[in-house]
Design an enzyme around this catalytic site. Structure first.
Site, PDB file in Angstrom:
ATOM      1  N   TRP A   1      29.399  46.085  41.784  1.00  9.06           N
ATOM      2  CA  TRP A   1      29.104  47.485  41.499  1.00  9.06           C
ATOM      3  C   TRP A   1      27.883  47.635  40.611  1.00  9.06           C
ATOM      4  O   TRP A   1      27.010  48.463  40.892  1.00  9.06           O
ATOM      5  CB  TRP A   1      30.341  48.193  40.944  1.00  9.06           C
ATOM      6  CG  TRP A   1      31.309  48.374  42.061  1.00  9.06           C
ATOM      7  CD1 TRP A   1      32.364  47.567  42.364  1.00  9.06           C
ATOM      8  CD2 TRP A   1      31.233  49.344  43.110  1.00  9.06           C
ATOM      9  NE1 TRP A   1      32.968  47.990  43.526  1.00  9.06           N
ATOM     10  CE2 TRP A   1      32.296  49.085  44.000  1.00  9.06           C
ATOM     11  CE3 TRP A   1      30.386  50.408  43.380  1.00  9.06           C
ATOM     12  CZ2 TRP A   1      32.512  49.850  45.133  1.00  9.06           C
ATOM     13  CZ3 TRP A   1      30.601  51.173  44.508  1.00  9.06           C
ATOM     14  CH2 TRP A   1      31.659  50.890  45.386  1.00  9.06           C
TER      15      TRP A   1
ATOM     16  N   ASP B   1      29.847  52.781  33.883  1.00 12.69           N
ATOM     17  CA  ASP B   1      30.526  53.126  35.133  1.00 12.69           C
ATOM     18  C   ASP B   1      31.980  52.714  34.927  1.00 12.69           C
ATOM     19  O   ASP B   1      32.315  51.530  34.971  1.00 12.69           O
ATOM     20  CB  ASP B   1      29.896  52.358  36.287  1.00 12.69           C
ATOM     21  CG  ASP B   1      30.678  52.524  37.598  1.00 12.69           C
ATOM     22  OD1 ASP B   1      31.730  53.193  37.597  1.00 12.69           O
ATOM     23  OD2 ASP B   1      30.238  51.954  38.614  1.00 12.69           O
TER      24      ASP B   1
ATOM     25  N   LYS C   1      40.558  56.213  42.010  1.00 15.39           N
ATOM     26  CA  LYS C   1      41.308  55.029  41.623  1.00 15.39           C
ATOM     27  C   LYS C   1      42.409  55.389  40.619  1.00 15.39           C
ATOM     28  O   LYS C   1      43.574  55.086  40.830  1.00 15.39           O
ATOM     29  CB  LYS C   1      40.359  53.973  41.080  1.00 15.39           C
ATOM     30  CG  LYS C   1      39.369  53.526  42.179  1.00 15.39           C
ATOM     31  CD  LYS C   1      38.237  52.686  41.670  1.00 15.39           C
ATOM     32  CE  LYS C   1      37.130  52.538  42.695  1.00 15.39           C
ATOM     33  NZ  LYS C   1      37.499  51.800  43.910  1.00 15.39           N
TER      34      LYS C   1
END
Lengths: 368, 368
Positions: free
Chosen positions: A101, A175, A199
């Protein structure tokens, strides 16, 4: 009906209470005669849903008043562009690459500013974290980007880096898509945090951005208005029509989080204890087995995403089929790392991890 | 329970059948043990939902194979930037300004290309449409933008302009947010169409983009990857996590549209007949009253959004209170034009318009 346990990395399982309430209110929210999906975002009904959601998230996460909370669209991947469009000022940005990511983030940011990799754990195949004291930070960086939980590789920062102590005045961008609301955040160390909701917070389609006010108002000329943080903030996230139903579900999830208790702890603190217990149980079972292996250093193992391999990979398909038969769903690992992955987000009950651990042991004994 | 009639301009009412099915499937979609919100977007369950939705939309709207259908995020306002980011090539674009929405579009596009107003209905206060023969089109324009239904001003193109017949080879871009799926589209005249779902197709948070394949692959370097049409198309709208639940609800709405029948007509053709009947009933009641007035030219009145004024504006609050008491919701006009607005999208039954017309007459008689 007993629902199966869903270990999907995201979109992921939601609290059953949230889904039951959403189903019950689908045709008529609080006597309004409307589904939340049918409400004007400018009407008093939706405004009250929005304001409650924002206030609950601020309270849960203890977000100081000098941060704005924005409900946006596009997920973490869109933020990879939206962050530099808003705060890079076309200058430079330092990235700490710790997995897929953060690597995607730095690649996208190159469209908008000068990017440097300040540190990377690539030599360990993303199974460790580079100590902040070793990061090569530039004095003139507009910001420093860190992915605090790497969903695919299963590494998590157990503490946020203190950039000031490292001699940098740049704002820290985190993030936190895949562990938001699973543990407290020390906002004194943060300039901006972003995360897709799918999530830990709700359905896909809404992105939470928490941004320090002094970072607003510096967007590049090519930043689309709908993704200009200042425009979004000035319009209470209603410059464009917000994803109203996704915000409503996130709001129900915030209320569920507020109801959590564990001993004296409530809310996120209770959730953190719960998550620690689940993660310890699962890692312990993996570490004490002869069949399963997790390669991540113990000091940075994710509490949310637990990748593991079978030492005998020819049994992968058998393992997954047996799991599914026991109501343990979506355990297949990400294609880039293979093997298995159990995502044990906030909404995964301890009973789900216990059921998984029982199955791990049963499968190992059967194939010993 | 009889549900009230919701005349919101968007997010707007949805078919009751869609909401009932969504409520029934909330905890367990088709025996999967998961809510649609909880499914991985890469799992076979959600892929099947996505593929059905896309195929149903293509069939309903008779979209030729050389157009891609994209499910994106950000709504029409984000598309005002995303379109020029993708297809202007930094060149020039011609805009036909017919109300608030096309005006917003042209202002945003100026960030990315040279914009010219090819025609405007401003002199009529956006109550008419400039005839295509009068449009000042440039030979080198990358595209020509038209908003085919102006939600706020209530003007609608009853026929798409034929740019080729006007001597232009530029692709026509249509913003069809507020009347998509209410009538057929002649795709031979269109290069790209976009629309937020929250008026005629589903909840806020998903945007439909229909784009001719030859327009893909020309994005500006500063276009965020998540909004690059080619990237989105190459990944079947799953480059970033799509708004899965919103796509599911849109898919249920497509199935509902496919079930529509009116005489021999089915699907969109049936829906169009239905919409024509509703619009005629309402405009007729307004035109034959002494109290209400709609200022839009009869040849371009919107079938979807019917703004009207009370000749005695001191009665506005009374009118709205009485409407609400009769279960006729969200009739207040947009603040920029005042008065009232009845949005009568696909999901508004004829009975809702009949109830509104009865109330219009009752209120007028009472105050005569």
């Amino acid at each position: 009906m007993i629902r199966p346990f869903n270990f999907s990395a995201g979109p992921a399982n939601l609290p059953e209470e949230v889904l039951r309430q959403a189903a019950a209110e689908m045709l008529d929210w609080h006597g309004s005669g409307m589904s939340v999906m049918e409400m004007s975002h400018r009407g008093k009904e939706f405004i009250s849903i929005y304001e409650h959601a924002e206030a609950d998230f601020r309270e849960l996460m203890a977000i100081p008043e000098h941060f704005k909370i924005l409900f946006m669209q596009g997920g973490g991947l869109a933020e990879n562009a939206i962050v530099p469009l808003n705060i890079s000022r076309g200058g430079s940005a330092d990235f700490v690459v710790t997995g897929s990511w953060s690597d995607k983030s730095q690649k996208e940011a190159r469209k908008y500013c000068d990017v440097q990799i300040a540190a990377t754990n690539e030599s360990s195949a993303h199974t460790s974290l580079p100590p902040p004291a070793t990061w090569q930070l530039r004095r003139d960086a507009s910001y420093v980007h860190v992915c605090t939980n790497e969903t695919i590789h299963g590494v998590e920062f157990q503490e946020l880096p203190d950039l000031k102590a490292l001699g940098s005045d740049a704002p820290l961008v985190i993030d936190f898509s895949s562990h938001v609301a699973s543990r407290p955040v020390d906002w004194s160390k943060v300039g901006l945090a972003f995360g897709g909701a799918q999530k830990n917070l709700g359905p896909a389609g809404v992105t939470l951005v928490v941004v320090r006010e002094d970072l607003l108002g510096h967007a590049l000329a090519v930043c689309p208005s709908a993704f200009n943080y200042k425009t979004v903030a000035d319009n209470d996230s209603m410059y464009n029509t917000p994803p109203t139903y996704a915000i409503y579900i996130a709001g129900l999830t915030f209320q569920w989080l507020k109801r959590q208790k564990e001993g004296e702890a409530t809310g996120i603190a209770a959730m953190e204890k719960h998550n620690l217990a689940k993660a310890e149980l699962l890692y312990d079972a993996i570490d004490h087995s002869g069949l399963y292996i997790n390669k991540v250093s113990k000091d940075c193992r994710s509490r949310m995403n637990v990748p593991f391999l079978l030492r005998d990979e020819s049994r992968n398909e058998d393992f997954l089929a047996g799991a599914k038969a026991r109501g343990l769903l979506q355990l297949k690992g990400h294609k880039s790392v293979g093997g298995m992955r159990a995502s044990i987000y906030n909404a995964m009950p301890l009973a789900g991890v216990e059921a998984l651990v029982s199955y791990l042991q049963e499968f190992e004994q059967k194939h010993a």
